[in-house]
Design a protein around this motif. Structure first.
Motif, PDB file in Angstrom:
ATOM      1  N   GLN A   1       0.812  -1.221   0.000  1.00 29.12           N
ATOM      2  CA  GLN A   1       0.000   0.000   0.000  1.00 29.12           C
ATOM      3  C   GLN A   1       0.844   1.269   0.000  1.00 29.12           C
ATOM      4  O   GLN A   1       0.345   2.342  -0.312  1.00 29.12           O
ATOM      5  CB  GLN A   1      -0.953   0.005   1.203  1.00 29.12           C
ATOM      6  N   SER A   2       2.126   1.142   0.317  1.00 37.67           N
ATOM      7  CA  SER A   2       2.992   2.329   0.357  1.00 37.67           C
ATOM      8  C   SER A   2       3.586   2.674  -1.015  1.00 37.67           C
ATOM      9  O   SER A   2       4.198   3.725  -1.175  1.00 37.67           O
ATOM     10  CB  SER A   2       4.119   2.132   1.368  1.00 37.67           C
ATOM     11  N   TYR A   3       3.392   1.793  -1.994  1.00 43.07           N
ATOM     12  CA  TYR A   3       3.937   2.024  -3.332  1.00 43.07           C
ATOM     13  C   TYR A   3       2.994   2.885  -4.164  1.00 43.07           C
ATOM     14  O   TYR A   3       1.780   2.889  -3.951  1.00 43.07           O
ATOM     15  CB  TYR A   3       4.175   0.692  -4.052  1.00 43.07           C
ATOM     16  N   GLU A   4       3.584   3.569  -5.134  1.00 43.15           N
ATOM     17  CA  GLU A   4       2.794   4.369  -6.076  1.00 43.15           C
ATOM     18  C   GLU A   4       1.832   3.436  -6.813  1.00 43.15           C
ATOM     19  O   GLU A   4       2.201   2.317  -7.184  1.00 43.15           O
ATOM     20  CB  GLU A   4       3.721   5.061  -7.063  1.00 43.15           C
ATOM     21  N   SER A   5       0.600   3.892  -7.008  1.00 42.26           N
ATOM     22  CA  SER A   5      -0.401   3.013  -7.597  1.00 42.26           C
ATOM     23  C   SER A   5      -1.272   3.726  -8.615  1.00 42.26           C
ATOM     24  O   SER A   5      -1.274   4.954  -8.719  1.00 42.26           O
ATOM     25  CB  SER A   5      -1.278   2.415  -6.494  1.00 42.26           C
ATOM     26  N   CYS A   6      -2.002   2.919  -9.344  1.00 44.55           N
ATOM     27  CA  CYS A   6      -2.985   3.385 -10.327  1.00 44.55           C
ATOM     28  C   CYS A   6      -4.263   2.611 -10.073  1.00 44.55           C
ATOM     29  O   CYS A   6      -4.267   1.377 -10.120  1.00 44.55           O
ATOM     30  CB  CYS A   6      -2.474   3.123 -11.742  1.00 44.55           C
ATOM     31  N   ASP A   7      -5.332   3.318  -9.768  1.00 35.65           N
ATOM     32  CA  ASP A   7      -6.614   2.691  -9.456  1.00 35.65           C
ATOM     33  C   ASP A   7      -7.349   2.331 -10.739  1.00 35.65           C
ATOM     34  O   ASP A   7      -7.691   3.204 -11.536  1.00 35.65           O
ATOM     35  CB  ASP A   7      -7.452   3.640  -8.607  1.00 35.65           C
ATOM     36  N   ALA A   8      -7.602   1.056 -10.923  1.00 39.20           N
ATOM     37  CA  ALA A   8      -8.317   0.576 -12.101  1.00 39.20           C
ATOM     38  C   ALA A   8      -9.793   0.352 -11.802  1.00 39.20           C
ATOM     39  O   ALA A   8     -10.542  -0.094 -12.678  1.00 39.20           O
ATOM     40  CB  ALA A   8      -7.686  -0.719 -12.600  1.00 39.20           C
ATOM     41  N   GLU A   9     -10.199   0.626 -10.572  1.00 36.38           N
ATOM     42  CA  GLU A   9     -11.583   0.435 -10.118  1.00 36.38           C
ATOM     43  C   GLU A   9     -12.064  -0.967 -10.478  1.00 36.38           C
ATOM     44  O   GLU A   9     -11.413  -1.935 -10.109  1.00 36.38           O
ATOM     45  CB  GLU A   9     -12.464   1.552 -10.672  1.00 36.38           C
ATOM     46  N   GLU A  10     -13.160  -1.076 -11.213  1.00 33.73           N
ATOM     47  CA  GLU A  10     -13.741  -2.387 -11.521  1.00 33.73           C
ATOM     48  C   GLU A  10     -13.471  -2.840 -12.952  1.00 33.73           C
ATOM     49  O   GLU A  10     -14.105  -3.769 -13.439  1.00 33.73           O
ATOM     50  CB  GLU A  10     -15.251  -2.342 -11.282  1.00 33.73           C
ATOM     51  N   SER A  11     -12.511  -2.221 -13.625  1.00 31.16           N
ATOM     52  CA  SER A  11     -12.348  -2.440 -15.062  1.00 31.16           C
ATOM     53  C   SER A  11     -11.379  -3.544 -15.476  1.00 31.16           C
ATOM     54  O   SER A  11     -11.351  -3.912 -16.644  1.00 31.16           O
ATOM     55  CB  SER A  11     -11.925  -1.126 -15.726  1.00 31.16           C
TER      56      SER A  11
ATOM     57  N   TRP B   1     -12.160   3.543 -20.468  1.00 35.06           N
ATOM     58  CA  TRP B   1     -11.688   4.718 -19.726  1.00 35.06           C
ATOM     59  C   TRP B   1     -10.318   4.461 -19.102  1.00 35.06           C
ATOM     60  O   TRP B   1      -9.525   5.381 -18.924  1.00 35.06           O
ATOM     61  CB  TRP B   1     -12.684   5.124 -18.630  1.00 35.06           C
ATOM     62  N   LEU B   2     -10.032   3.204 -18.761  1.00 41.57           N
ATOM     63  CA  LEU B   2      -8.796   2.858 -18.073  1.00 41.57           C
ATOM     64  C   LEU B   2      -7.569   2.999 -18.970  1.00 41.57           C
ATOM     65  O   LEU B   2      -6.455   3.158 -18.453  1.00 41.57           O
ATOM     66  CB  LEU B   2      -8.894   1.423 -17.531  1.00 41.57           C
ATOM     67  N   PHE B   3      -7.739   2.977 -20.279  1.00 42.37           N
ATOM     68  CA  PHE B   3      -6.597   2.956 -21.193  1.00 42.37           C
ATOM     69  C   PHE B   3      -5.574   4.044 -20.878  1.00 42.37           C
ATOM     70  O   PHE B   3      -4.393   3.753 -20.717  1.00 42.37           O
ATOM     71  CB  PHE B   3      -7.049   3.074 -22.655  1.00 42.37           C
ATOM     72  N   ASP B   4      -5.996   5.291 -20.824  1.00 39.35           N
ATOM     73  CA  ASP B   4      -5.046   6.392 -20.670  1.00 39.35           C
ATOM     74  C   ASP B   4      -4.266   6.315 -19.365  1.00 39.35           C
ATOM     75  O   ASP B   4      -3.035   6.426 -19.370  1.00 39.35           O
ATOM     76  CB  ASP B   4      -5.755   7.744 -20.789  1.00 39.35           C
ATOM     77  N   SER B   5      -4.952   6.128 -18.252  1.00 40.58           N
ATOM     78  CA  SER B   5      -4.240   6.090 -16.971  1.00 40.58           C
ATOM     79  C   SER B   5      -3.372   4.832 -16.856  1.00 40.58           C
ATOM     80  O   SER B   5      -2.260   4.890 -16.329  1.00 40.58           O
ATOM     81  CB  SER B   5      -5.209   6.210 -15.794  1.00 40.58           C
ATOM     82  N   MET B   6      -3.849   3.712 -17.378  1.00 38.35           N
ATOM     83  CA  MET B   6      -3.069   2.472 -17.338  1.00 38.35           C
ATOM     84  C   MET B   6      -1.812   2.611 -18.203  1.00 38.35           C
ATOM     85  O   MET B   6      -0.711   2.282 -17.761  1.00 38.35           O
ATOM     86  CB  MET B   6      -3.912   1.294 -17.827  1.00 38.35           C
ATOM     87  N   PHE B   7      -1.970   3.115 -19.429  1.00 36.99           N
ATOM     88  CA  PHE B   7      -0.826   3.261 -20.320  1.00 36.99           C
ATOM     89  C   PHE B   7       0.190   4.244 -19.735  1.00 36.99           C
ATOM     90  O   PHE B   7       1.390   3.976 -19.737  1.00 36.99           O
ATOM     91  CB  PHE B   7      -1.262   3.710 -21.715  1.00 36.99           C
TER      92      PHE B   7
END
Length: 143
Positions: free
Chosen positions: A36-46, A118-124
């Motif tokens: 949980q202390s690492y930088e992350s990207c929330d993908a929610e339910e996708s 919607w996840l494409f941009d933040s994931m990429f």
């Protein structure tokens, strides 16, 4: 409620997962490294939509949610966890760049999951930054 998260970690974290098979072993390691202390990207339910869309793709894209290392499935339907090393991240980022945004939009549309595009941009962006920093990624999803 479903969730999905990408975590950027040092590639050397791989060593902690080698030889671990069960999800409980993986969860123990995640606690030890304080994921949980690492930088992350929330993908929610996708993530499940993306898993479905990429399932029939060739490597390296089909490895995005299969990982180089992964916790095995269990009868309790616990969240999935995979580890992708820095070299795999680099190759995935390169392939995403070559294929381009419209390709992935078509893939998601083909599995009736276009709202999850919607996840494409933040994931990429997250994966690209990970490749630039020469770091690995752990992905966890379920719920």
């Amino acid at each position: 409620m479903s969730f999905g998260t990408f975590y950027r970690v040092e590639d050397k974290v791989r060593e902690a997962f080698v030889g671990k098979i069960s999800k409980s072993e993986w969860y123990d390691v995640l606690g030890e490294i304080e994921i949980q202390s690492y930088e992350s990207c929330d993908a929610e339910e996708s993530i499940p939509a993306w898993v479905l869309a990429l399932k029939k793709e060739e490597a390296p894209l089909n490895l995005l949610f299969q990982g180089e290392l992964r916790a095995e499935q269990n009868e309790y339907d616990d969240p999935d966890v995979v580890f992708l090393g820095k070299n795999l991240i680099r190759s995935i980022v390169l392939e995403i760049g070559v294929k381009g945004r419209p390709y992935f939009q078509t893939l998601l549309q083909g599995v009736n999951c276009l709202p999850d595009f919607w996840l494409f941009d933040s994931m990429f962006t997250f994966l690209n930054e990970s490749a630039e920093k020469d770091e690995a990624v752990i992905i966890m999803w379920g719920g």
